[in-house]
Design a protein around this motif. Structure first.
Motif: not given
Lengths: 236, 236
Positions: A50, A53-54, A57, A60-61, A80, A98, A102, A105, B54, B57-58, B60-61, B64, B66, B69-70, B73
């Motif tokens: 994960l 992936f993060e 990505t 990408i923007r 992913l 999850t 956790l 993380r 896109e 995903t912006r 996801i970062r 917080h 999880l 976030k999942e 994703s």
């Protein structure tokens, strides 16, 4: 901080890591006692993917060039897919993915932050190199978990679309020695932190004693890392 | 700016959009003449999915939690899967996906920028609602392209994991009328721009004449949009 590892001379033991596509079980015996309990293994493996992936990505923007955007998306998608595959295994075992992820993380996020560079090229190189080492390491660990381990291994062996990341790096350094030197340094810098993640993945306790036993594995990981660097044209 | 569309009274023609899972071809005849050439259709459809990916995903970062976030994703992964599926179709037809998508980048990026809110909840709502309308629209167009269209339709019908986005929105508005009003307004705001994207997807030329013909389709799209809003608890 990584003294525990590289101050010792590498021992010449006949212990080999499984490489992708190699289904032999050379490391089974040595790893079995060090391998963490199953959920600790799965949670980390899933969360690492994960994280790739993060990280992939986030670039990408800001990427204008569509071909590169596509390459990043493919690599992100591959990570992913691996993440989803391992999450599915956790769910199949009746656990909440999850919750299983956790506990890891905080540490893995901290590791990942260190792999993010000022330039996109550094960050891409980080993912390629750290995923290379860690996927190999988890692949070796996987042999300790029977059928579930086999499922994880099959997922980790999937194509990570790293070839396109390599092309981007190669284009970057091809005609620019400053970039080559910057990225060589960056690549070397990642090794210590990545090995600490490997070490943290093992069964807690008795670490001093275990370091000796596990050392040849680290040596192999570093060897494979050096070959990845060389293949890209970076000094390892 | 969208006067061309909603100042007219909706006509009562028996023209229905295909809904997901409906394999009837009610709109085939009416769309055939308005449908753009195949690559124009495929390039836009593929680039739109890349855009959803896109946008998803912006967030996801910065997330917080999880579990969320999942969820993000998974939704991003679903959009990426659709993107990859359509890209594969373009490649199978012997064309370069990047080149086929490139002409639509500027317009679709501009559209996508308008769907990004100050809060993550707005942006998530945007993706859910605009993808809902546009996937339906492209699904209807797909019936004009024979076997290739069928392949695209099968891809667009794949689960977009929107259910989890809906849950996030519902949790957000559940106990907060200010959020409910903000997101209701935001959802309504998206309709005009989204219909312009639909319009821009059609074969160029004769647009004034075609608007009359295509209007019932827009009416259907807006109806489905209103149902999505209602189902979430937003005022449509």
């Amino acid at each position: 901080m990584v003294n525990w590892f590289w101050k010792r001379k590498p021992q010449r033991r006949n212990l080999t890591l499984r490489s992708k596509g190699d289904t032999g079980g050379a490391t089974r015996v040595d790893f079995a006692e060090l391998a963490p309990e199953l959920n600790r293994f799965l949670g980390q493996a899933a969360y690492l993917q994960l994280g790739y992936f993060e990280t992939l990505t986030r670039g990408i923007r800001g990427t204008h060039e569509l071909a590169r955007k596509e390459a990043l998306s493919r690599a992100a998608g591959a990570a992913l897919d691996k993440h989803r595959g391992i999450v599915e295994i956790i769910a199949d075992l009746g656990d909440d993915p999850t919750e299983v992820m956790l506990p890891f993380r905080e540490n893995l996020d901290a590791f990942r932050r260190k792999t993010i560079g000022v330039h996109q090229e550094e960050t891409l190189l980080s993912v390629y190199l750290t995923a290379g080492m860690l996927d190999d390491f988890y692949l070796a660990l996987a042999s300790s978990y029977g059928e579930t381990g086999e499922r994880v291994a099959a997922i980790l062996r999937q194509d990570d679309r790293g070839g396109e990341i390599v092309s981007i790096i190669q284009q970057t350094i091809e005609s620019d020695d400053e970039w080559r030197s910057l990225l060589s340094m960056w690549g070397r810098r990642l090794v210590g932190d990545t090995l600490l993640v490997c070490r943290g993945a093992l069964r807690p306790g008795r670490l001093e004693a275990d370091d000796t036993r596990i050392e040849p594995v680290y040596t192999e990981l570093m060897g494979a890392h050096a070959r990845r660097m060389d293949a890209m044209g970076l000094a390892s």
